[in-house]
Design an enzyme around this catalytic site. Structure first.
Site, PDB file in Angstrom:
ATOM      1  N   HIS A 193     -16.366 -21.749  25.409  1.00  0.00           N
ATOM      2  CA  HIS A 193     -16.710 -21.912  26.825  1.00  0.00           C
ATOM      3  C   HIS A 193     -15.646 -21.283  27.696  1.00  0.00           C
ATOM      4  CE1 HIS A 193     -18.076 -25.456  24.508  1.00  0.00           C
ATOM      5  NE2 HIS A 193     -19.230 -25.053  24.995  1.00  0.00           N
ATOM      6  N   HIS A 240     -25.721 -21.249  23.329  1.00  0.00           N
ATOM      7  CA  HIS A 240     -25.073 -20.921  22.060  1.00  0.00           C
ATOM      8  C   HIS A 240     -26.063 -20.535  20.964  1.00  0.00           C
ATOM      9  CE1 HIS A 240     -21.413 -22.549  23.759  1.00  0.00           C
ATOM     10  NE2 HIS A 240     -21.919 -23.756  23.885  1.00  0.00           N
TER      11      HIS A 240
END
Ligand SMILES: Nc1ncnc2c1ncn2[C@@H]1O[C@H](COP(=O)(O)OP(=O)(O)O)[C@@H](O)[C@H]1O
Ligand SMILES: Nc1ncnc2c1ncn2[C@@H]1O[C@H](COP(=O)(O)OP(=O)(O)O)[C@@H](O)[C@H]1O
Ligand SMILES: [Mg+2]
Ligand SMILES: [Mg+2]
Ligand SMILES: [Mg+2]
Ligand SMILES: [Mg+2]
Lengths: 212, 331, 331, 212
Positions: free
Chosen positions: B219, B57
């Site tokens: 996700h 991320h």
């Protein structure tokens, strides 16, 4: 007499053989790493046990939990670590039978997992194997069953609980995003709990001192 | 998979290696190579802030370790929680004697591990408070805010908590202002393509060409609606409407905005999106007092974007404007 | 095409709209909406710097308009030169009376238009000097440096020229130090996927899964070699070798490095690449004194990366370290 | 007499009809926008011409070039703008014929394009049409040909030059990256130059004052 340390070592050894099965089950609706996690956790605990020879039961459980958290930091690793640490803080009460003590510790373990993981019975998790097992242990304690018999009953109850997960909808964790994929299969973490209990019961009952 | 990689299983180890080599004056590992803290940690007398989460991320989470931001981060595998043990290492390395705030996204694995770490830290005599980013409007209905996932909006919480701590606030004060910000923070995103987790080697989900998913998680968690890829202005409408309704924003409120790219989406598109966001807010007499655009919380090479709005008050503006510097972001 | 867009033909107009709305205190249009200058331009008594080029490369070119950087930019359509007229508007708006440096990439269309603009500016009595970034080692062999294309390395030239101008240097002095930097600057890239120009709607080139092209240009110009996608460390080897040989870097030299993502490639991969770059340079006793990683010059959502090395001397280090601030980048 | 302004207006009108052909040719090895560019440039020049009624020829050409640079900022737009501005700076010499003057201005235009675009004859560009045209104009000047005849010869030479581009390898601009794609086709910019010259020759020769 079987030491707690010996039982833990035995369970860790038995779990090594379940690696592929657990990976496969976790792969159905999870990320397929449960076997890897369990292998890593088992190996780490096995390696640590010799150091803990002089610890009393509670400290032994807590140290094992701590080690599991370090070496197997997945959901199930963390939750079982939490359970071991919580159980390790339970102390025996005057006049309590081994079975009653184990039942109480197992119940605390269940609650600690439920609290940390924010899950309940029926959410299709390891709790769905552990819950019935705790009930069986408590029944054994109430009827004065030996620890061997109580553990065998708990293992059987856990195995039945595993079967029940086939029809449960996952409510938490990774599997919840993938609802549907799980249908018809048993939950991996529940199966892990059942395997642990079966192994523990087996290790304890094979011990000569525990034979009736 | 079109990636610049060596061994996919060493992805996180190698990228951390690269980060530590690139920024040795600003970051250091606290024993555990997954426990990364400010090079000058602990700052004695300052409330410390720890964060953490799965990898993949960047600049989240590691990129916000720096002055005026957070003090340390526990780094997990791709899209997986770091261990409680790593969190504990971070906690011990950054504790400056005034307590530690755990500030992270509201995901099961992270919660379990941070809670366990807090328990272990308490054994070591370190006071820990916890705030979880839960800004993703799409992840649970109104009334169930505590079940929501945390996404890009945590950037604002880092900035605010970090500035408050740097200014000498107590743990209780940092918690209070950060909770107020969290209560006034909402994000809504749209995904246009999946990404590939290196060790898995296949896309996290399927999304046909010409479709989008509104509210998809970073996700690949399911969103609120999948449909035909709409024009930028319609996407902006949908994101803004959802946030306005949820946050009860009204004329006279003022906001900070974050238009965040998920990875593959070019900055050009973020500005096209913002153009309409700004127009919609202006129509409702809601000025955008501060805005940031770019990649603040990604999902590897996922295509898509998110919009975050934070209702401002004077103190929050002051904290947003305070200086901050990390290897990944400078105020 | 998985893009957040309205009318593809209004892509550039809308993204500029968004940028001007987002950064009104820092940027303004000088009459022509494609002529964007510092809000405080002209800075009287300072050498001004103009740049420009096609759109689709953000933060290039517009993102480097700011204090300590360049003063204005002429914005073209996607991958197409801006007009000489726009360049002239920029020139007039930024001229602070000490001359204007045209600093841009070495592409035919840009050269023609900047040369024409310089001619028109001279008619208006503005002194113009020109430096073209030509750092792409892959685009022409050694000995033909002037034919090379300009890519990510121009970031260093902006920083250096901008710092020199901000410090009060004359046009001749700014030109001298920037030319020295340009002579010591080399970039080499690798492309892993094409991008889609919105108005065209199809990929700029074909690159099968599992392949890469070393040295491909940022508009899809052919590179030096196409082959199987190699591991990150091998890619680093190839990029570093090409640059070292071309720049005659030797033990004792020190460099600044830029590891630039082309658009879709995550920062994680840039750090994995840098890990090996750093190792190779250390083996040769070439310290990396400064390093930047991220997206500095992109091609929309192309996947890939480039490595730039700049041989340093004390003055260049000082100029790199000077403060700089734009809406897209802060030193 | 035909005014320069009238010829320019006529060429601009004629080019409107070539939009699709030029787009198509540019699309083979370029970005397919040449027709769009030419249409935009022509319209802008047409709109400007009335304002330039009082300008002398040189200023008229320079203003048209400036306008083209603004309204049609592609490669060909910029190069033709450059050429018009360079030609507009050429002043007639005493006793020079119109043909000789036009030939000299065209040669200056050619050089300005070549310099600005860093291209030479044979690089498969508009120069490969303009070069033969300049040669034809110079031949006309040398032999005392009328401007109509000289322009007709120049247009024919340009058209032949266009045909020659079919076998040339592109050396500059966009088309050079895509070597191979151009093979067998004529260059779009060269065709544009030929169209301009054909139109100019036609406009001048249709003018009653120029009829023999
Ligand atoms: N919140 C929870 N509470 C209890 N058990 C859980 C919870 N979430 C997941 N589990 C159990 O963990 C198992 C997966 O474990 P593991 O593979 O270690 O997780 P992960 O890879 O997602 O970190 C599941 O099959 C389930 O039984
Ligand atoms: N360097 C150059 N010198 C002269 N003519 C050129 C040059 N580069 C391109 N051209 C001409 O320009 C034509 C393309 O014009 P245009 O479509 O306006 O270019 P672009 O769209 O690439 O800006 C080509 O067919 C060629 O004849
Ligand atoms: Mg798993
Ligand atoms: Mg896992
Ligand atoms: Mg063209
Ligand atoms: Mg074009």
């Amino acid at each position: 007499m079987t030491t707690l340390s010996g039982v833990i070592a035995g369970v860790a050894e038995d779990l090594a053989g379940a690696r592929d099965e657990l990976n496969r089950l976790d792969g159905v609706a999870g990320d397929g790493d449960l076997g890897v996690t369990v292998a890593a956790g088992s190996a780490a605990v096995l390696a640590l046990l010799p150091e803990l020879a002089d610890e009393e039961a509670g400290a032994l459980l807590r140290r094992c939990g701590r080690e599991l958290a370090r070496a197997a930091p997945s959901t199930s690793g963390t939750l079982i670590a939490t359970a071991l640490m919580a159980a390790g803080r339970v102390s025996g009460e005057p006049g309590e039978t081994v079975t009653a003590f184990v039942a109480r510790a197992a119940s605390v373990a269940f609650d600690s997992i439920s609290e940390r993981g924010r899950a309940s019975l029926g959410d299709r998790t390891m709790l769905d194997a552990l819950g019935p097992a705790v009930t069986a242990l408590e029944a054994g304690a109430a009827t004065g069953a030996s620890i061997v018999d109580a553990l065998l009953a708990a293992a059987a109850a856990a195995a039945a609980g595993v079967e029940d997960t086939r029809t449960m909808e996952p409510k938490v964790g990774r599997a919840a995003w993938l609802a549907g994929r799980a249908a018809g299969n048993v939950d991996a973490g529940a199966q892990l709990v059942a395997l642990i209990l079966r192994s523990a019961a087996g290790r304890v009952s094979r011990d000569p001192d525990q034979r009736p | 998979m079109q990636k610049i990689l060596n061994d996919p299983d060493r992805f996180v180890d190698e990228l951390l290696d690269g980060i530590m080599i690139a920024h040795p004056d600003e970051l250091r590992a606290a024993g555990d190579p997954r426990a990364i803290v400010r090079a000058d940690a602990p700052i004695v007398g300052k409330v410390a802030i720890a964060t953490g989460g799965g990898s993949g991320h960047l600049p989240l989470f590691l990129g916000y370790v720096g002055a005026g931001l957070v003090d340390g981060v526990a780094v997990g595998n791709v899209f997986a929680s770091p261990s409680a043990d790593t969190m504990l290492e971070v906690t011990k390395a950054i504790d400056g004697g005034r307590g530690v705030l755990y500030l992270y996204g509201n995901y099961g694995g992270d919660i379990m591990n941070f809670d366990l770490a807090a328990e272990l830290a308490a054994d070591d005599g370190i006071e820990v408070a916890t705030i979880r980013g839960a800004d993703d409007v799409a992840s649970a209905p109104k009334g169930q805010e505590r079940r929501r996932r945390g996404i890009a909006g945590i950037f604002f919480l880092y900035k605010i908590a970090g500035a408050a701590a740097a200014a000498g606030a107590s743990l209780a004060e940092v918690v209070a202002v950060t909770e107020r910000a969290a209560a006034n923070l909402r994000t809504m995103g749209v995904a246009l393509s999946p990404c590939i987790v290196p060790a898995a080697g296949r896309p996290t989900f399927e999304l046909p060409q010409g479709e989008m998913e509104i509210g998809m998680g970073i996700h690949g968690e399911p969103g609120v609606r999948r449909g035909v890829l709409a024009p930028a202005d319609s996407i902006a409408d949908e994101l803004v409407e959802a946030i306005l309704a949820d946050l009860d924003l009204a004329a006279g409120d003022r906001v900070a905005a974050l238009v965040n790219g998920l990875g593959a989406t070019p900055k050009e598109e973020l500005y096209i999106l913002y153009r309409q966001v700004h127009r919609l807010l202006r129509e409702r007499s809601i000025p955008v007092d501060r805005v940031w655009l770019g990649e603040f919380a990604t999902s590897l090479e996922m295509a898509g974007a998110s919009l975050t709005l934070l209702r401002l008050d004077d103190e929050l503006v002051r904290l947003l404007d305070a200086p901050a510097r990390s290897p990944f972001w400078v105020r």
